[in-house]
Design an enzyme around this catalytic site. Structure first.
Site, PDB file in Angstrom:
ATOM      1  CE  LYS A   1      -2.966   9.126   6.353  1.00 36.79           C
ATOM      2  NZ  LYS A   1      -3.055   8.071   5.317  1.00 36.79           N
TER       3      LYS A   1
ATOM      4  NE  ARG B   1       4.834  -2.076  32.195  1.00 33.41           N
ATOM      5  CZ  ARG B   1       4.206  -2.824  33.105  1.00 33.41           C
ATOM      6  NH1 ARG B   1       3.464  -2.233  34.026  1.00 33.41           N
ATOM      7  NH2 ARG B   1       4.326  -4.116  33.103  1.00 33.41           N
TER       8      ARG B   1
ATOM      9  NE  ARG C   1       6.103  -1.941   0.822  1.00 28.90           N
ATOM     10  CZ  ARG C   1       5.597  -2.356   1.968  1.00 28.90           C
ATOM     11  NH1 ARG C   1       5.559  -3.640   2.247  1.00 28.90           N
ATOM     12  NH2 ARG C   1       5.108  -1.501   2.847  1.00 28.90           N
TER      13      ARG C   1
ATOM     14  N   GLY D   1       3.981   8.182   4.796  1.00 31.48           N
ATOM     15  CA  GLY D   1       4.525   9.022   3.726  1.00 31.48           C
ATOM     16  C   GLY D   1       3.388   9.896   3.253  1.00 31.48           C
ATOM     17  CG  HIS D   2       1.232  11.901   5.549  1.00 35.56           C
ATOM     18  ND1 HIS D   2       0.716  12.325   6.743  1.00 35.56           N
ATOM     19  CD2 HIS D   2       1.030  10.561   5.519  1.00 35.56           C
ATOM     20  CE1 HIS D   2       0.229  11.290   7.401  1.00 35.56           C
ATOM     21  NE2 HIS D   2       0.419  10.205   6.688  1.00 35.56           N
ATOM     22  CB  THR D   3       2.432  12.967  -1.416  1.00 37.46           C
ATOM     23  OG1 THR D   3       2.897  11.642  -1.189  1.00 37.46           O
ATOM     24  CG2 THR D   3       3.166  13.599  -2.584  1.00 37.46           C
TER      25      THR D   3
ATOM     26  CB  THR E   1       8.334   1.006   0.843  1.00 43.07           C
ATOM     27  OG1 THR E   1       6.978   0.896   0.390  1.00 43.07           O
ATOM     28  CG2 THR E   1       8.356   1.024   2.366  1.00 43.07           C
TER      29      THR E   1
ATOM     30  CD  GLN F   1       0.713   4.605  10.004  1.00 39.05           C
ATOM     31  OE1 GLN F   1       0.482   4.967  11.141  1.00 39.05           O
ATOM     32  NE2 GLN F   1       1.752   5.058   9.340  1.00 39.05           N
TER      33      GLN F   1
ATOM     34  CB  SER G   1      -9.130  15.276  -3.871  1.00 35.48           C
ATOM     35  OG  SER G   1      -7.851  15.505  -4.396  1.00 35.48           O
TER      36      SER G   1
ATOM     37  N   GLY H   1      -4.528   3.352   4.453  1.00 33.86           N
ATOM     38  CA  GLY H   1      -3.469   4.354   4.344  1.00 33.86           C
ATOM     39  C   GLY H   1      -3.370   4.914   2.936  1.00 33.86           C
ATOM     40  CG  ASP H   2      -0.298   5.084   1.148  1.00 38.39           C
ATOM     41  OD1 ASP H   2       0.341   5.837   1.895  1.00 38.39           O
ATOM     42  OD2 ASP H   2       0.062   3.926   0.864  1.00 38.39           O
TER      43      ASP H   2
ATOM     44  CB  THR I   1       0.488   0.116  11.626  1.00 39.51           C
ATOM     45  OG1 THR I   1       1.756   0.625  12.074  1.00 39.51           O
ATOM     46  CG2 THR I   1      -0.639   1.002  12.121  1.00 39.51           C
TER      47      THR I   1
ATOM     48  N   GLY J   1     -10.677  11.166  -7.295  1.00 42.74           N
ATOM     49  CA  GLY J   1     -11.801  10.929  -8.192  1.00 42.74           C
ATOM     50  C   GLY J   1     -11.338  10.841  -9.641  1.00 42.74           C
TER      51      GLY J   1
END
Ligand code: GDP
Ligand code: IMO
Ligand code: MG
Length: 423
Positions: A16, A143, A302, A40-42, A300, A223, A412, A12-13, A238, A331
């Site tokens: 994206k 269900r 963290r 959390g997508h920045t 979060t 994720q 990037s 994750g992170d 997850t 990079g």
């Protein structure tokens, strides 16, 4: 027309959100297919930094229709807060945002269950974001969940009460306090009233009809593959299918309609929460990476665990996703290092070298075997094309490409939209 999928190949992170925003002008629709407010997508552009949790990252492009698909678990409270936060950008969310009636709803007791379960695990905790993700997907598969379409039904409150009664039994097993529940419920029902006014649809028809009429769709993963419920480092994962196949079930698109699979990775590795991380650094290099990469959770806050790039893990993610193009992120964060390491194998205590992520790997003590490369050790700030990359960075990119056998089409070099080099 086929649907392209963009997903994270690590924990994750990977960046994206940034890349969905960069690619969005080439698409008509951006659709989230799994996960929920744990993401959390920045996005950074025009001096603005914005973090999205449940809303797809195409929302800042006015011509894009953003879809929250059936595979997502959605917290109405977070959604209301996110939409309120978009107020200053004059986004017409009644036109640009639609939500699947088949998406699953996170209710307040899911968050309490998440906390209770984590607490009961002590030092074996998953390190969940505590957004209620695990308990909500459990109810979906069991269900018993509530879905977005249910909020329109006259007996929604009864369905809600029945589910809460069930949750309370489990919470009492954990002796988990319920003091916060009334305030959470008040917020929840206020958010549900707002939710009812949004565009709630059968999104699988919208997606398939769009493909039939040759519209371009980008599916946005949350994720990363190493957090996938089947293929990640279970149980430290997850609860959703974070891989390309998840885009099929999470949006209602046939496998034959998947086009490009864009796999995003950082030029190094990070992980938040618990679980194995073979190349994790506990030394000054790790500290420097965290500081330089500003590696603190978008959801979060963290500190993220940091380490060198892990080729066996990356190859595994490429394999299970059928990645057709790689995008290397951050990079610029490696600018500070005179030497850069890449893990090529793992070594078992017996001395045997392996390069596969077997079932046993989460239990095994493995040490990374590294190849060391010369760093470029200079700023990439004024670089706008691949040709002007320092030689050592080109060597790094081309080495990875050869090892991974998939082209790296984008590098990037900073968080802003504009700091993106397409090859
Ligand atoms: P996501 O969850 O995959 O969307 O990624 P996050 O937004 O959680 O974390 C990525 C972080 O790195 C964010 O703070 C981005 O602004 C930042 N970022 C993205 N690409 C780059 C890059 O190339 N260089 C640097 N320095 N930061 C980047
Ligand atoms: P994006 O989309 C990084 C991690 C948590 C924890 C584990 C389970 O921003 O890349 P959960 O709340 O899902 O029960 O937590 O997964 N995790 C993430 N780590 N980025 C994310 O999303 C994550 N979403 C969940 O830290 O280890
Ligand atoms: Mg994130």
């Amino acid at each position: 027309m086929k649907m392209d999928v963009l997903l994270g190949l690590q924990w994750g992170d990977e960046g994206k959100g940034k890349i969905v925003d960069v690619l969005a002008p080439e698409y008509e629709i951006v659709a989230r297919f799994q996960g929920g407010p744990n993401a959390g997508h920045t996005l950074e552009f025009d001096g603005i930094k914005h973090v999205l949790h449940q809303i797809p990252s195409g929302i800042f492009r006015s011509q894009i229709l953003n879809i929250i698909g059936n595979g997502v678990v959605l917290d109405p409270i977070v959604l209301k807060r996110e939409i309120d936060g978009l107020g200053k950008f004059s986004i017409d969310y009644m036109k640009n945002l639609v939500i699947s009636k088949k998406a699953t709803i996170i209710i307040p007791t899911h968050k309490l269950l998440d906390a209770a379960s984590e607490k009961s695990k002590g030092d074996k905790k998953i390190g969940s974001t505590l957004k209620g993700i695990g308990p909500t997907y459990q109810d979906k598969i069991g269900r018993t969940a509530l879905r977005v379409g249910d909020i329109l039904s006259p007996d929604f409150k009864e369905k809600y009460e029945a589910l809460v009664a069930k949750h309370k039994t489990t919470l009492s097993f954990y002796s988990h306090p319920l003091d916060e529940l009334p305030a959470m419920e008040e917020q929840f029902f206020a958010a549900v009233e707002f939710f009812k006014t949004l565009n709630l649809i059968d999104s699988e028809y919208v997606v398939n009809e769009a493909l039939d009429s040759k519209k371009r769709i980008l599916a946005e993963g949350a994720q990363g593959s190493l957090l996938d419920v089947d293929f990640g480092s279970y149980p430290f994962v997850t609860s959703s299918s974070t891989m390309a196949a998840g885009a099929c079930t999470g949006l209602g698109v046939a496998p034959s309609k998947i086009g490009e699979v864009f796999g995003i990775f950082k030029a190094y590795c990070t992980r938040v929460g618990s679980g194995p991380f073979p190349t994790e650094l506990f030394d000054q290099d790790g500290e420097d990476m965290r500081k330089e990469g500003n590696e603190f959770g978008s959801t979060t806050g963290r500190p993220r665990r940091c380490g060198w790039l892990d080729l066996p893990a990356l190859r595994y993610s490429i394999m299970i996703n059928g990645v057709t193009q790689l995008f290397m992120m951050k990079g610029d964060v490696l600018n500070i290092f005179e030497q850069i390491k890449v893990c090529t194998h793992y070594e078992l205590p017996s001395g045997e070298r392996i390069d596969k992520l077997s079932f046993e790997i989460t239990e095994q003590e493995v040490s990374p075997v590294y190849k060391t490369m010369k760093g470029w050790n200079c700023s990439l700030e004024n670089i706008h094309s691949y040709d002007s990359f320092p030689t050592e960075l080109k060597d790094y990119v081309e080495y990875l490409e050869t090892e991974l056998n998939v082209p790296i089409k984008l590098v990037s070099v900073g968080p802003d939209r504009t700091q993106t080099i397409i090859r």
